[in-house]
Design an enzyme around this catalytic site. Structure first.
Site, mmCIF file in Angstrom:
data_model
loop_
_atom_site.group_PDB
_atom_site.id
_atom_site.type_symbol
_atom_site.label_atom_id
_atom_site.label_comp_id
_atom_site.label_asym_id
_atom_site.label_seq_id
_atom_site.Cartn_x
_atom_site.Cartn_y
_atom_site.Cartn_z
ATOM 1 C CG ASN A 9 -1.844 1.112 1.359
ATOM 2 O OD1 ASN A 9 -1.523 2.223 0.933
ATOM 3 N ND2 ASN A 9 -3.010 0.876 1.930
ATOM 4 C CD GLU A 31 -6.818 -17.013 2.909
ATOM 5 O OE1 GLU A 31 -8.022 -17.025 3.164
ATOM 6 O OE2 GLU A 31 -6.125 -18.026 2.722
ATOM 7 C CG ASP A 60 -4.573 -5.618 9.376
ATOM 8 O OD1 ASP A 60 -4.366 -5.868 8.172
ATOM 9 O OD2 ASP A 60 -5.697 -5.683 9.896
ATOM 10 C CE1 TYR A 139 -14.487 2.693 4.498
ATOM 11 C CE2 TYR A 139 -12.334 1.837 5.118
ATOM 12 C CZ TYR A 139 -13.599 1.634 4.611
ATOM 13 O OH TYR A 139 -13.981 0.370 4.218
ATOM 14 C CG HIS A 165 -5.179 5.175 12.697
ATOM 15 N ND1 HIS A 165 -5.266 6.352 12.001
ATOM 16 C CD2 HIS A 165 -5.250 4.196 11.754
ATOM 17 C CE1 HIS A 165 -5.400 6.086 10.708
ATOM 18 N NE2 HIS A 165 -5.384 4.795 10.534
ATOM 19 N NE ARG A 166 -0.923 3.291 8.885
ATOM 20 C CZ ARG A 166 -2.058 3.774 8.362
ATOM 21 N NH1 ARG A 166 -2.156 5.029 8.020
ATOM 22 N NH2 ARG A 166 -3.088 2.972 8.189
HETATM 23 P P1 IMP Z 1 -5.019 -3.254 5.519
HETATM 24 O O1 IMP Z 1 -3.999 -3.042 4.423
HETATM 25 O O2 IMP Z 1 -5.613 -4.622 5.543
HETATM 26 O O3 IMP Z 1 -4.471 -2.832 6.835
HETATM 27 O O4 IMP Z 1 -6.233 -2.315 5.124
HETATM 28 C C1 IMP Z 1 -6.509 -1.179 5.791
HETATM 29 C C2 IMP Z 1 -7.723 -0.494 5.173
HETATM 30 O O5 IMP Z 1 -8.310 0.286 6.204
HETATM 31 C C3 IMP Z 1 -7.314 0.475 4.079
HETATM 32 O O6 IMP Z 1 -7.432 -0.069 2.800
HETATM 33 C C4 IMP Z 1 -8.297 1.606 4.285
HETATM 34 O O7 IMP Z 1 -9.511 1.307 3.652
HETATM 35 C C5 IMP Z 1 -8.532 1.591 5.790
HETATM 36 N N1 IMP Z 1 -7.572 2.490 6.464
HETATM 37 C C6 IMP Z 1 -6.512 2.130 7.226
HETATM 38 N N2 IMP Z 1 -5.841 3.209 7.651
HETATM 39 C C7 IMP Z 1 -6.452 4.259 7.109
HETATM 40 C C8 IMP Z 1 -6.182 5.651 7.160
HETATM 41 O O8 IMP Z 1 -5.197 6.134 7.738
HETATM 42 N N3 IMP Z 1 -7.050 6.426 6.496
HETATM 43 C C9 IMP Z 1 -8.135 5.937 5.822
HETATM 44 N N4 IMP Z 1 -8.402 4.646 5.714
HETATM 45 C C10 IMP Z 1 -7.573 3.799 6.367
#
Ligand code: IMP
Length: 184
Positions: A9, A31, A60, A139, A165-166
């Site tokens: 990402n 997965e 995550d 989002y 949050h990160r």
């Molecule tokens: P992951 O790669 O499985 O952790 O997916 C996380 C998903 O949560 C992302 O694709 C977004 O849709 C959402 N998400 C996680 N962090 C953020 C953020 O900082 N801003 C907006 N959406 C987020």
């Protein structure tokens, strides 16, 4: 310390680089079938550690909406088709007065000797009636931050990097690495 980050990402990578400096992305094909953010972060970090032979980290993360019993939660990335995800949340919240929500990020750290730990960061906000702003990703446009009077997509990337949050999860990770003597 060079951080190996399990992610494909580019938005996450950009944020991690903004907060940690030197971050090397590692593409993992796993997965994400864990039932918690922590489980999924561990699945990705273990694989990145195995591939690189180095200590690796993974994030995550997702959005948990109170009125939706915490959904989309760990399913945030697959809640519906890309582009429709924000609309789906707004649709589900039509007429709902309780719009409180939180972003959650779990970070897993895995070392080649098998040592591992997870930390969690959260950020509390309110789901808007409609998307606003074009910064960030996911989002962000529907997540209103009362402390700034703006959505996460309306604040600057620099401000997101010291309030999200990160960011909170990374601070917890750095503290834990320091307490274990891995970082000064
Ligand atoms: P992951 O790669 O499985 O952790 O997916 C996380 C998903 O949560 C992302 O694709 C977004 O849709 C959402 N998400 C996680 N962090 C953020 C953020 O900082 N801003 C907006 N959406 C987020």
């Amino acid at each position: 310390m060079r951080f190996y980050l399990a992610t494909g990402n580019k938005n996450k990578l950009r944020e991690f680089r903004g907060m940690l400096g030197e971050v090397e992305p590692v593409s993992v094909d796993v997965e994400e079938n864990g039932s918690t953010f922590e489980d999924n972060a561990l699945i990705k970090a273990r694989e990145a550690c195995r591939i690189t032979g180095n200590a690796a980290i993974a994030d995550d993360s997702g959005l948990c909406v109170d009125a939706l019993d915490g959904r989309p939660g760990v399913f945030s990335a697959r809640y519906s088709e890309p582009g429709d995800r924000k609309a789906k949340i707004l649709h589900e919240l039509e007429g709902e007065t309780n719009r409180s929500a939180k972003f959650v990020a779990a970070i897993a750290v895995v070392f080649p000797d098998g040592t591992e730990f997870t930390v969690r960061g959260e950020c509390h906000g309110i789901i808007t009636e409609e998307p606003r702003g074009s910064n960030g990703f996911g989002y962000d446009p529907i997540f209103f931050m009362p402390e700034f009077g703006k959505t996460m997509a309306e604040i600057t990337p620099e401000l997101k990097n010291v309030s999200s949050h990160r960011y909170n999860a990374i601070q917890a990770m750095l503290k834990e690495l320091q307490s274990r003597g891995v970082l000064e």
